[in-house]
Write a protein that holds these residues in place. Sequence first.
Motif, PDB file in Angstrom:
ATOM      1  N   VAL A  33      40.121  56.946  55.069  1.00 24.69           N
ATOM      2  CA  VAL A  33      39.488  58.206  53.426  1.00 24.69           C
ATOM      3  C   VAL A  33      38.694  58.706  53.217  1.00 24.69           C
ATOM      4  O   VAL A  33      37.534  58.507  53.713  1.00 24.69           O
ATOM      5  N   GLN A  34      38.548  60.267  53.075  1.00 25.62           N
ATOM      6  CA  GLN A  34      38.033  60.958  52.871  1.00 25.62           C
ATOM      7  C   GLN A  34      38.207  61.062  50.543  1.00 25.62           C
ATOM      8  O   GLN A  34      39.072  61.690  50.987  1.00 25.62           O
ATOM      9  N   PRO A  35      37.059  60.670  49.812  1.00 23.43           N
ATOM     10  CA  PRO A  35      37.375  61.033  48.271  1.00 23.43           C
ATOM     11  C   PRO A  35      36.981  62.682  48.178  1.00 23.43           C
ATOM     12  O   PRO A  35      35.923  62.859  49.161  1.00 23.43           O
ATOM     13  N   ALA A  36      37.442  62.872  47.050  1.00 22.19           N
ATOM     14  CA  ALA A  36      36.979  64.074  46.577  1.00 22.19           C
ATOM     15  C   ALA A  36      37.347  63.819  45.229  1.00 22.19           C
ATOM     16  O   ALA A  36      37.953  62.819  44.834  1.00 22.19           O
ATOM     17  N   LYS A  37      36.810  64.753  44.561  1.00 19.62           N
ATOM     18  CA  LYS A  37      36.663  64.760  43.004  1.00 19.62           C
ATOM     19  C   LYS A  37      37.089  66.390  42.347  1.00 19.62           C
ATOM     20  O   LYS A  37      36.463  67.085  42.737  1.00 19.62           O
ATOM     21  N   ALA A  38      37.680  66.217  41.449  1.00 20.76           N
ATOM     22  CA  ALA A  38      38.701  67.149  41.201  1.00 20.76           C
ATOM     23  C   ALA A  38      37.557  67.537  39.391  1.00 20.76           C
ATOM     24  O   ALA A  38      37.260  66.632  39.170  1.00 20.76           O
ATOM     25  N   GLY A  39      37.002  68.820  39.845  1.00 22.08           N
ATOM     26  CA  GLY A  39      36.234  69.323  38.424  1.00 22.08           C
ATOM     27  C   GLY A  39      34.743  68.199  39.066  1.00 22.08           C
ATOM     28  O   GLY A  39      34.624  68.272  39.609  1.00 22.08           O
ATOM     29  N   PRO A  40      34.001  68.946  37.372  1.00 21.19           N
ATOM     30  CA  PRO A  40      32.134  68.696  37.974  1.00 21.19           C
ATOM     31  C   PRO A  40      32.349  67.651  36.994  1.00 21.19           C
ATOM     32  O   PRO A  40      32.721  67.001  36.489  1.00 21.19           O
ATOM     33  N   ASP A  41      31.830  66.301  38.350  1.00 23.22           N
ATOM     34  CA  ASP A  41      31.266  65.356  38.469  1.00 23.22           C
ATOM     35  C   ASP A  41      29.961  64.807  39.178  1.00 23.22           C
ATOM     36  O   ASP A  41      30.345  65.003  40.213  1.00 23.22           O
ATOM     37  N   PHE A  42      29.421  63.592  38.874  1.00 27.11           N
ATOM     38  CA  PHE A  42      28.099  63.429  39.207  1.00 27.11           C
ATOM     39  C   PHE A  42      28.573  61.518  39.731  1.00 27.11           C
ATOM     40  O   PHE A  42      28.182  61.064  40.563  1.00 27.11           O
ATOM     41  N   HIS A  47      30.612  56.438  42.771  1.00 20.63           N
ATOM     42  CA  HIS A  47      31.632  55.554  42.924  1.00 20.63           C
ATOM     43  C   HIS A  47      32.700  55.750  44.177  1.00 20.63           C
ATOM     44  O   HIS A  47      32.649  54.262  45.076  1.00 20.63           O
ATOM     45  N   HIS A  48      33.248  56.071  44.333  1.00 20.32           N
ATOM     46  CA  HIS A  48      33.759  56.943  45.658  1.00 20.32           C
ATOM     47  C   HIS A  48      33.114  56.559  46.334  1.00 20.32           C
ATOM     48  O   HIS A  48      33.548  55.740  47.556  1.00 20.32           O
ATOM     49  N   GLY A  53      32.245  54.929  51.235  1.00 19.74           N
ATOM     50  CA  GLY A  53      31.604  54.961  52.691  1.00 19.74           C
ATOM     51  C   GLY A  53      31.505  56.283  53.361  1.00 19.74           C
ATOM     52  O   GLY A  53      30.072  56.491  53.853  1.00 19.74           O
ATOM     53  N   VAL A  54      31.736  56.981  52.623  1.00 21.40           N
ATOM     54  CA  VAL A  54      31.195  58.980  53.005  1.00 21.40           C
ATOM     55  C   VAL A  54      30.863  60.065  51.795  1.00 21.40           C
ATOM     56  O   VAL A  54      31.916  58.968  50.568  1.00 21.40           O
ATOM     57  N   PRO A  55      30.966  60.006  51.801  1.00 23.20           N
ATOM     58  CA  PRO A  55      30.534  61.079  50.380  1.00 23.20           C
ATOM     59  C   PRO A  55      31.558  61.673  50.077  1.00 23.20           C
ATOM     60  O   PRO A  55      32.531  62.168  50.649  1.00 23.20           O
ATOM     61  N   SER A  56      31.854  62.087  48.551  1.00 18.52           N
ATOM     62  CA  SER A  56      33.132  62.693  48.139  1.00 18.52           C
ATOM     63  C   SER A  56      32.903  64.209  47.934  1.00 18.52           C
ATOM     64  O   SER A  56      31.433  64.779  47.870  1.00 18.52           O
ATOM     65  N   GLY A 190      27.630  54.168  41.720  1.00 20.57           N
ATOM     66  CA  GLY A 190      27.851  53.405  41.780  1.00 20.57           C
ATOM     67  C   GLY A 190      26.812  52.705  42.650  1.00 20.57           C
ATOM     68  O   GLY A 190      27.526  51.193  42.272  1.00 20.57           O
ATOM     69  N   ALA A 191      25.610  53.055  42.691  1.00 19.87           N
ATOM     70  CA  ALA A 191      24.810  51.725  42.981  1.00 19.87           C
ATOM     71  C   ALA A 191      24.518  51.304  41.868  1.00 19.87           C
ATOM     72  O   ALA A 191      24.017  49.962  42.652  1.00 19.87           O
ATOM     73  N   GLU A 192      24.685  51.130  41.309  1.00 16.74           N
ATOM     74  CA  GLU A 192      24.182  50.433  39.701  1.00 16.74           C
ATOM     75  C   GLU A 192      24.406  49.995  39.399  1.00 16.74           C
ATOM     76  O   GLU A 192      24.747  48.269  39.504  1.00 16.74           O
ATOM     77  N   SER A 193      26.017  49.937  39.254  1.00 13.92           N
ATOM     78  CA  SER A 193      26.367  49.152  38.942  1.00 13.92           C
ATOM     79  C   SER A 193      28.759  49.016  39.476  1.00 13.92           C
ATOM     80  O   SER A 193      29.562  49.755  39.643  1.00 13.92           O
ATOM     81  N   PRO A 194      28.596  48.395  41.248  1.00 15.06           N
ATOM     82  CA  PRO A 194      29.754  48.840  41.645  1.00 15.06           C
ATOM     83  C   PRO A 194      30.636  47.735  41.785  1.00 15.06           C
ATOM     84  O   PRO A 194      30.381  46.610  40.745  1.00 15.06           O
TER      85      PRO A 194
END
Length: 441
Positions: A33-42, A47-48, A53-56, A190-194
């Motif tokens: 899976v390659q995750p992605a996000k529509a729009g500006p978001d960090f 969480h993706h 296991g790979v950057p979004s 994501g690392a704080e509250s998976p």
Amino acid sequence: MKGLVVGGVSSGVGKTVATLAVMRAFDEAGYDVQPAKAGPDFIDPSHHEVVAGVPSRTLDPWLCGTDGLHRNYRRGSGDVCVVEGMMGLYDGEVASTASVASSLGLPVVLVVDASAGMESVAATAVGFDRYAEETGQDVDVVGIVAQRAHSGRHESGIREALPDRLTYFGRIPPSSDLEIPDRHLGLHMGAESPISSNALDEAAGELDVEALLEAARKPERGIDPSPGRSDAPTRRSTEPTVAVADDRAFCFYYPATIERFRERAELVTFSPVAGDRVPDCDGVYLPGGYPERFAAELVSSGTLAELGDRARNGLPVFGECGGLVAMSRSLSTVDGDRYEMAGILPADVEMCDRYQALDHVELRAVEDAPTAGRDETVRGHEFHYSRASVDSDARFAFETVRGAGITGERDGLLAYNSIGTYAHVHPESGAFDAFLDRLAE
């Protein structure tokens, strides 16, 4: 790479959880899976990455332009790309989930809150599908994921009410273990509250993976995936070294930004919270994040004080939002505590109870600056709960064509060889290339 967009009927409908469940379902079925996000978001992308296991990848036509949007999609890898939408499917003045899906030619899986409906869930999906036709938008809603739907009669009622052209891809069961805590800038990182792995496994098991894969399709438009604005970056015998702050206080950066730095420079990271020394480098990038949450640690670590000394002696520093806060003289919290920051910029920052800006932005350079040449425009986005009071003789690099900026009319506070801005930018904007060009001079 085939892909699909997980869109929602509104903000808060549970897109992130549904997206993570779809990713987990594909992963458990043996697909990369390659995750992605529509729009500006960090935050959602963090969480993706925990799940996939790979950057979004970031997909935003305002931040990246149409070519950049396609370029960032194609620089991903895997069997299927799962794109989480932003807000409601059609919401957004200059960029929307619908515009991303339309530009890439990807199908939309609509997340509908089914907690208190059956036939009305189907009616909502039909309305979203027909809205595209009525408004002339090239958006293909192919089916739904029923968020917070119970099994049995509830689920079967939703499935039976859907017209044949819309696929029922499954449900996300109601569960407190599928809730992600939030704070003033959105969800916890994501690392704080998976999210609970067991709960996510359960949700993934309720989805029809093969139907989702069959619905996914490849983007319709081909484009060279090499970097934009610097399609063939000049390779120098001695490349600049860029130091990037990377810790709990400075965690809002796009993976594509790190990729661009690695393509054109030597990259080193350091942690101001941990008290790391500022590395030997030609320039520093301070991304956004939560400096207000770690202000005491930042003061006691001494790194910001050292960075201030280095900047006053000519070291270029580029700070975005939280980076701007850290570069200021002081930070005052909503509780009334005041902390000395790096003292690079002639500004004092105050945290507020309500957000002070939330928008896509466009800036025009009024003079040559570390991140743009005179009259060049840079697009980005802003979302912050702080406001900055600046000295009357402060110099600014940009006028705000769109957005709030620092003063409402200006952004890009200048001092020494450094710049601080409330705008977050993507490397497709050209700002990071301009910064690297100046470091290499």
